[in-house]
Write an enzyme that holds these catalytic residues in place. Sequence first.
Site, PDB file in Angstrom:
ATOM      1  N   CYS A  54       0.887  -1.161   0.164  1.00  0.00           N
ATOM      2  CA  CYS A  54      -0.013  -0.016   0.119  1.00  0.00           C
ATOM      3  C   CYS A  54       0.938   1.317   0.004  1.00  0.00           C
ATOM      4  CB  CYS A  54      -1.009  -0.116   1.152  1.00  0.00           C
ATOM      5  SG  CYS A  54      -2.002   1.456   1.375  1.00  0.00           S
ATOM      6  N   CYS A  57       0.353   3.137   3.343  1.00  0.00           N
ATOM      7  CA  CYS A  57       0.963   2.800   4.935  1.00  0.00           C
ATOM      8  C   CYS A  57       2.029   1.675   4.725  1.00  0.00           C
ATOM      9  CB  CYS A  57      -0.438   2.321   5.887  1.00  0.00           C
ATOM     10  SG  CYS A  57      -1.117   0.882   5.195  1.00  0.00           S
ATOM     11  N   CYS A 103      -7.386  -1.095   1.417  1.00  0.00           N
ATOM     12  CA  CYS A 103      -6.427  -1.543   2.621  1.00  0.00           C
ATOM     13  C   CYS A 103      -6.839  -1.391   3.790  1.00  0.00           C
ATOM     14  CB  CYS A 103      -5.000  -0.590   2.475  1.00  0.00           C
ATOM     15  SG  CYS A 103      -3.925  -1.041   3.750  1.00  0.00           S
ATOM     16  N   CYS A 106      -5.101   1.412   6.461  1.00  0.00           N
ATOM     17  CA  CYS A 106      -5.228   2.825   6.378  1.00  0.00           C
ATOM     18  C   CYS A 106      -6.491   3.250   5.342  1.00  0.00           C
ATOM     19  CB  CYS A 106      -4.155   3.631   5.713  1.00  0.00           C
ATOM     20  SG  CYS A 106      -3.735   3.075   3.819  1.00  0.00           S
ATOM     21  N   CYS A 126      -8.498  -5.951  -9.505  1.00  0.00           N
ATOM     22  CA  CYS A 126      -8.108  -5.152 -10.473  1.00  0.00           C
ATOM     23  C   CYS A 126      -7.641  -3.639  -9.590  1.00  0.00           C
ATOM     24  CB  CYS A 126      -9.300  -5.019 -11.304  1.00  0.00           C
ATOM     25  SG  CYS A 126      -8.999  -3.768 -12.601  1.00  0.00           S
TER      26      CYS A 126
END
Length: 138
Positions: A54, A57, A103, A106, A126
């Site tokens: 991510c 984070c 995510c 975060c 995707c």
Amino acid sequence: MSSTDDKPRKVQKTEAEWRAQLDPMQFEVTRHGATERAFTGKYADHWQEGVYHCVGCNAPLFDSGTKFDAGCGWPSYFQPLRGEIIDRVVDRSHGMVRVEVRCQDCGAHLGHVFPDGPEPTGERYCINSASLGFEPRK
């Protein structure tokens, strides 16, 4: 699966902090749910071995071994590293019903998951390149 992002997150920042950390495209995608244009993201045609994480984070999200060419113009994976790192949220925008993926740590918008992927899961995550960073395998 929830329809809103009302859960507490491990990583919480103000809008100003997110803007300072992310470039404009990363900010729009991860914090406002935008989608980058197909075939424009830096990981759409990226095949190096490693882990995609991510951009907000650094939580590890996808292993390169689960990436496949879906022909859609966005990085596609058939499963996350750990199921619990991805939140699924009902997305009713643009006159469609889809499953958004975020995510868990975060709340960053990553993309969507569709039931048309390869075995062993039959799923296609995707994902916007703008929501990802990459750590090469050593």
